[in-house]
Design an enzyme around this catalytic site. Structure first.
Site, mmCIF file in Angstrom:
data_model
loop_
_atom_site.group_PDB
_atom_site.id
_atom_site.type_symbol
_atom_site.label_atom_id
_atom_site.label_comp_id
_atom_site.label_asym_id
_atom_site.label_seq_id
_atom_site.Cartn_x
_atom_site.Cartn_y
_atom_site.Cartn_z
ATOM 1 N N TYR A 139 0.823 -1.204 0.000
ATOM 2 C CA TYR A 139 0.000 0.000 0.000
ATOM 3 C C TYR A 139 0.864 1.264 0.000
ATOM 4 C CZ TYR A 139 -4.493 -2.241 1.080
ATOM 5 O OH TYR A 139 -5.654 -2.958 1.034
ATOM 6 N N LYS A 185 3.247 -15.352 2.173
ATOM 7 C CA LYS A 185 3.407 -16.041 0.873
ATOM 8 C C LYS A 185 4.905 -16.322 0.723
ATOM 9 C CE LYS A 185 1.755 -17.538 -3.100
ATOM 10 N NZ LYS A 185 0.797 -18.663 -3.221
ATOM 11 N N ASP A 217 -2.929 -18.374 0.408
ATOM 12 C CA ASP A 217 -3.956 -19.051 -0.392
ATOM 13 C C ASP A 217 -4.593 -20.185 0.415
ATOM 14 O OD1 ASP A 217 -1.475 -20.300 -0.535
ATOM 15 O OD2 ASP A 217 -1.542 -20.718 -2.686
ATOM 16 N N ASP A 241 -6.322 -7.247 4.426
ATOM 17 C CA ASP A 241 -7.482 -6.599 3.804
ATOM 18 C C ASP A 241 -8.391 -7.656 3.180
ATOM 19 O OD1 ASP A 241 -9.085 -4.494 2.692
ATOM 20 O OD2 ASP A 241 -8.109 -4.877 0.762
ATOM 21 N N ASP A 245 -12.253 -9.330 4.700
ATOM 22 C CA ASP A 245 -13.559 -9.298 4.015
ATOM 23 C C ASP A 245 -14.108 -10.715 3.878
ATOM 24 O OD1 ASP A 245 -13.406 -6.476 3.573
ATOM 25 O OD2 ASP A 245 -14.366 -6.685 1.612
HETATM 26 C C1 IPM Z 1 -10.325 -1.258 4.196
HETATM 27 C C2 IPM Z 1 -10.426 -0.720 2.787
HETATM 28 C C3 IPM Z 1 -9.223 0.144 2.454
HETATM 29 C C4 IPM Z 1 -7.994 -0.742 2.516
HETATM 30 C C5 IPM Z 1 -9.285 0.866 1.104
HETATM 31 C C6 IPM Z 1 -10.550 1.636 0.907
HETATM 32 C C7 IPM Z 1 -8.095 1.764 0.920
HETATM 33 O O1 IPM Z 1 -10.596 -1.748 1.878
HETATM 34 O O2 IPM Z 1 -10.254 -0.456 5.139
HETATM 35 O O3 IPM Z 1 -10.336 -2.475 4.366
HETATM 36 O O4 IPM Z 1 -7.673 -1.430 1.542
HETATM 37 O O5 IPM Z 1 -7.355 -0.744 3.558
HETATM 38 MN MN MN Z 2 -10.929 -3.679 2.793
#
Ligand code: IPM
Ligand code: MN
Ligand code: NAD
Length: 346
Positions: A139, A185, A217, A241, A245
């Site tokens: 990032y 990884k 993975d 990240d 999710d």
């Molecule tokens: C999160 C989001 C952010 C990230 C984006 C919007 C920059 O996906 O907070 O998880 O990737 O950290």
């Molecule tokens: Mn995110």
């Protein structure tokens, strides 16, 4: 003692979930007798519209002077230009405040296993925390470039960056079920080879904690097939990240996952892990629970009003049990109705 709280509603569903969260914060402060001063600032796309930049100095300075920051979400189809995106504001605030540790819990043990898209028998007992490194990796690595023919991102980590996030993971695991899973990884990436070495060297300081390593993975697969095996997962920025999710839907919905981010010292930032959800914005159907559970983390960690945090969480999980949820959790209620239910039940 009064606490300074800065709220950054942001874009899309951000303002919808923040409005309810601030109403509930106010009610809790009356019920549980704590005081706070609130400032609300532009951040993200709305700040681009009003100030020409996603993270105006006024917003950043207010955050630096705060005891805690509540953030909704940023981004949207209106702001997709390459050089001035809402998401840059988010990375900017994390970097400026040194928020290197991002805590993302996943729990079905509060009675949400029936909402999981995975068989209940598989998710039963799941209760783990992803510790995501938040200010390093691909990032932020330099150099970065983009032309029509070439693009470059750099994935860099220093030993010191890995050591400090490793310690966060080990400390948490030590207080929990003493099991740390480090995700990398290592079979491909140099940064992951260093990552694994550093985790192993820090592990000597925590002899009670059992450490294991998973390739990212395989970890993605294990999260679906056997999520209850995890206690604390520590991983780098991008893997954290993506995996968080994925993990968020184990208890039912991305809209349910909170997070807390902290630095070596200074204000902590609390935000749901989801984004601005432009596809459902302005319809009063966003799930407010991820935002509200982030408020609960804030009450516990920054304001240290544990009883208020416990009460808010109890009320949220009671509503889930009663099916009083938004449609992402199979319910039929609007965001504003959920907020009203919570107010009535506090
Ligand atoms: C999160 C989001 C952010 C990230 C984006 C919007 C920059 O996906 O907070 O998880 O990737 O950290
Ligand atoms: Mn995110
Ligand atoms: P998203 O998280 O906004 O949405 C993904 C899906 O989940 C969508 O279908 C959305 O409707 C649903 N969803 C998300 N939150 C929900 C909630 N509270 N209740 C019900 N449903 C919910 O991800 P995206 O669509 O990939 O990204 C949209 C924008 O958000 C992008 O600009 C992205 O960069 C940004 N984003 C911001 C943050 C943040 O501010 N922390 C985090 C992730 C993405």
């Amino acid at each position: 003692m009064s606490h300074k709280i800065v709220a950054l509603p942001g874009d899309g569903i951000g303002p919808e979930i923040m409005t309810g969260a601030l109403e509930i914060l106010e009610q809790l402060s009356n019920d549980f007798n704590f005081e706070y001063e609130l400032e609300i600032h532009d951040f993200g796309g709305i700040a681009i519209d009003h100030h020409g930049t996603p993270l105006p100095d006024t917003t950043l300075n207010a955050c630096k002077n705060a005891d805690a920051i509540l953030l909704g979400a940023v981004g949207g189809p209106k702001w997709t230009g390459p050089n001035n995106r809402p998401e840059q504001g988010l990375l900017g605030i994390r970097k400026a405040l040194g928020l290197f540790a991002n805590i993302r819990p996943t729990i079905v043990t509060n009675g949400t296993s029936h909402l999981s898209p995975i068989k209940e028998s598989r998710v039963a007992g799941t209760d783990f925390i992803i510790v995501r490194e938040l200010t390093g990796g691909i990032y932020f690595g330099e150099p970065k470039s983009l032309s029509t023919e070439n693009a470059l991102d750099s994935l860099t980590y220093t030993r010191a960056e890995i050591e400090r996030i490793a310690r966060v993971g080990f400390e948490l695991a030590q207080k929990r079920r003493k099991k740390l899973t480090s995700v990398d990884k290592e079979n491909v990436l140099s940064s992951s080879k260093l990552w694994r070495n550093v985790i192993n060297s820090i592990s000597v300081e925590y002899p009670e904690v059992e450490v294991n390593h998973l390739l990212v993975d395989a970890c993605a697969m294990h999260l679906i097939t056997n999520p209850s095996q995890f206690d604390v997962i520590v991983t780098e920025n991008l893997f954290g990240d993506i995996l968080s999710d994925e993990a968020s839907v184990i208890p039912g919905s991305l809209g349910l996952s909170p997070s807390a981010s902290f630095s070596e010292q200074g204000p902590r930032l609390y935000e749901p892990i989801h984004g601005s959800a432009p596809d459902i914005a302005n319809q009063d159907i966003a799930n407010p629970f991820g935002m509200l559970l982030s408020v609960a983390m804030c009450l516990r960690e920054s304001l240290e009003v544990h009883a208020a945090a416990d009460k808010l969480e109890t009320v949220i999980y009671q509503l889930i049990k009663e099916g009083k949820t938004t449609r992402d959790l199979n319910g039929q209620y609007h965001t504003s109705e959920i907020i009203q239910f919570i107010k009535n039940n506090l």
